[in-house]
Scaffold this motif. Sequence first.
Motif, PDB file in Angstrom:
ATOM      1  N   UNK A  83       0.781  -1.237   0.000  1.00 52.37           N
ATOM      2  CA  UNK A  83       0.000   0.000   0.000  1.00 52.37           C
ATOM      3  C   UNK A  83       0.812   1.285   0.000  1.00 52.37           C
ATOM      4  N   UNK A  84       1.899   1.333   0.774  1.00 55.21           N
ATOM      5  CA  UNK A  84       2.645   2.568   0.947  1.00 55.21           C
ATOM      6  C   UNK A  84       4.124   2.374   0.636  1.00 55.21           C
TER       7      UNK A  84
ATOM      8  N   UNK B 157      -0.318  -1.060  -6.512  1.00 56.93           N
ATOM      9  CA  UNK B 157      -1.238  -0.158  -5.823  1.00 56.93           C
ATOM     10  C   UNK B 157      -0.503   0.960  -5.089  1.00 56.93           C
ATOM     11  N   UNK B 158       0.755   0.724  -4.699  1.00 54.02           N
ATOM     12  CA  UNK B 158       1.555   1.767  -4.038  1.00 54.02           C
ATOM     13  C   UNK B 158       1.717   2.970  -4.963  1.00 54.02           C
ATOM     14  N   UNK B 159       1.839   2.704  -6.262  1.00 54.72           N
ATOM     15  CA  UNK B 159       2.057   3.760  -7.241  1.00 54.72           C
ATOM     16  C   UNK B 159       0.802   4.580  -7.483  1.00 54.72           C
ATOM     17  N   UNK B 160      -0.362   3.990  -7.203  1.00 53.72           N
ATOM     18  CA  UNK B 160      -1.626   4.659  -7.494  1.00 53.72           C
ATOM     19  C   UNK B 160      -2.270   5.292  -6.261  1.00 53.72           C
ATOM     20  N   UNK B 161      -1.840   4.901  -5.077  1.00 48.67           N
ATOM     21  CA  UNK B 161      -2.392   5.477  -3.858  1.00 48.67           C
ATOM     22  C   UNK B 161      -1.814   6.861  -3.626  1.00 48.67           C
ATOM     23  N   UNK B 162      -2.585   7.894  -3.871  1.00 48.47           N
ATOM     24  CA  UNK B 162      -2.079   9.271  -3.847  1.00 48.47           C
ATOM     25  C   UNK B 162      -1.848   9.744  -2.412  1.00 48.47           C
TER      26      UNK B 162
ATOM     27  N   UNK C 131       2.060  16.280  -7.320  1.00 44.34           N
ATOM     28  CA  UNK C 131       3.469  16.683  -7.340  1.00 44.34           C
ATOM     29  C   UNK C 131       4.301  15.873  -6.346  1.00 44.34           C
ATOM     30  N   UNK C 132       3.736  15.626  -5.167  1.00 46.21           N
ATOM     31  CA  UNK C 132       4.438  14.826  -4.158  1.00 46.21           C
ATOM     32  C   UNK C 132       4.630  13.404  -4.675  1.00 46.21           C
ATOM     33  N   UNK C 133       3.596  12.853  -5.321  1.00 45.35           N
ATOM     34  CA  UNK C 133       3.691  11.493  -5.844  1.00 45.35           C
ATOM     35  C   UNK C 133       4.717  11.413  -6.970  1.00 45.35           C
TER      36      UNK C 133
ATOM     37  N   UNK D 294      10.990  -2.224 -13.643  1.00 44.21           N
ATOM     38  CA  UNK D 294      10.354  -1.532 -12.518  1.00 44.21           C
ATOM     39  C   UNK D 294      10.736  -0.058 -12.512  1.00 44.21           C
ATOM     40  N   UNK D 295      12.007   0.217 -12.767  1.00 41.71           N
ATOM     41  CA  UNK D 295      12.464   1.609 -12.798  1.00 41.71           C
ATOM     42  C   UNK D 295      11.766   2.378 -13.909  1.00 41.71           C
ATOM     43  N   UNK D 296      11.616   1.738 -15.067  1.00 43.95           N
ATOM     44  CA  UNK D 296      10.930   2.385 -16.181  1.00 43.95           C
ATOM     45  C   UNK D 296       9.469   2.659 -15.835  1.00 43.95           C
ATOM     46  N   UNK D 297       8.814   1.717 -15.156  1.00 42.78           N
ATOM     47  CA  UNK D 297       7.420   1.902 -14.764  1.00 42.78           C
ATOM     48  C   UNK D 297       7.299   3.081 -13.791  1.00 42.78           C
ATOM     49  N   UNK D 298       8.225   3.182 -12.852  1.00 43.73           N
ATOM     50  CA  UNK D 298       8.204   4.282 -11.883  1.00 43.73           C
ATOM     51  C   UNK D 298       8.361   5.631 -12.571  1.00 43.73           C
TER      52      UNK D 298
END
Length: 293
Positions: A118-119, A176-181, A186-188, A280-284
């Motif tokens: 989640x986080x 889901x960590x990437x989508x949980x705002x 800007x922070x995300x 994974x780095x590319x996805x981030x």
Amino acid sequence: MSEYGSTLPRRQLGRYLRNGREECGLTLHQAAALIQRSASTLQRIEHGMVAQLREVDIDALCRIYEFDDERIVAMKALAVQGNEQSWWCEYGDVIPQNFDFYVGLEAAAERLVTYEPELVPGLLQTPAYGSALMHAAHPEDNAEEHARRVQLRIRRQTRITRKYRPATLDVILRESVLHGVVGGPKVMAAQLRHLADMSTRSNVNVHILPFSSGFPLGEAVGPFVVLEFGASRKGEAAEPTVVYTGCFTGGLYLAKSQTVRRYHRAYQDLRRGALDVDASRARLRQMAKEYVS
């Protein structure tokens, strides 16, 4: 029954006492003489090797090292836990809330294996991301208290960023960590770029478990951290491996060998469903762009 569970709090207690002695500039012989014990006995206490700790010794050492009252309560609680034959410990009900047992373990670990659904884990959070979480978790804090909380979280990160023997960090993040705002777009965006940048370090591996991989274990898995403490000169484990599983009301520290092996297997199963480090780095980086586009 394995004694690993009872050695965990004893070893942690010993580490705090050793740090207190060194901060006071006392040698083993000097400190031992002050409590009328032998230097070898004090050394065994500091290494977590004394099975039945005497409260009078712990109290005397804490006073000599000028620990405050809350820290003394925490030390005595660790001593009590160390005298019990249990293979898991939940410390929240006996140790003051501002005394973080986990932080001490984290600081001593040589390798941390983490799964987070989640986080972003604390060791990889940006100050802004961590600050947003702290505001939500502790809305009653004044500005000074809030700043201290954020500062502690960021200070913990030196364990993996320092030049001399940084800890190894292996992380799997569910998508889901990437989508949980947290804190806004800007922070995300900054947080995801930071994750990508951190994954370029030789001691940090970040893997994303995509939604398309489903549930590799056949069930939902909560966050966990496997803390490994390296090996002694003889090649033996310096300290028993510990699994920390956090939850809303507290956390569990698991050290039974069978349980630790199960979490290792769980991590490997999750890893097989995750993207490799480069993907994974590319996805981030792609997700970071989407947040600010």
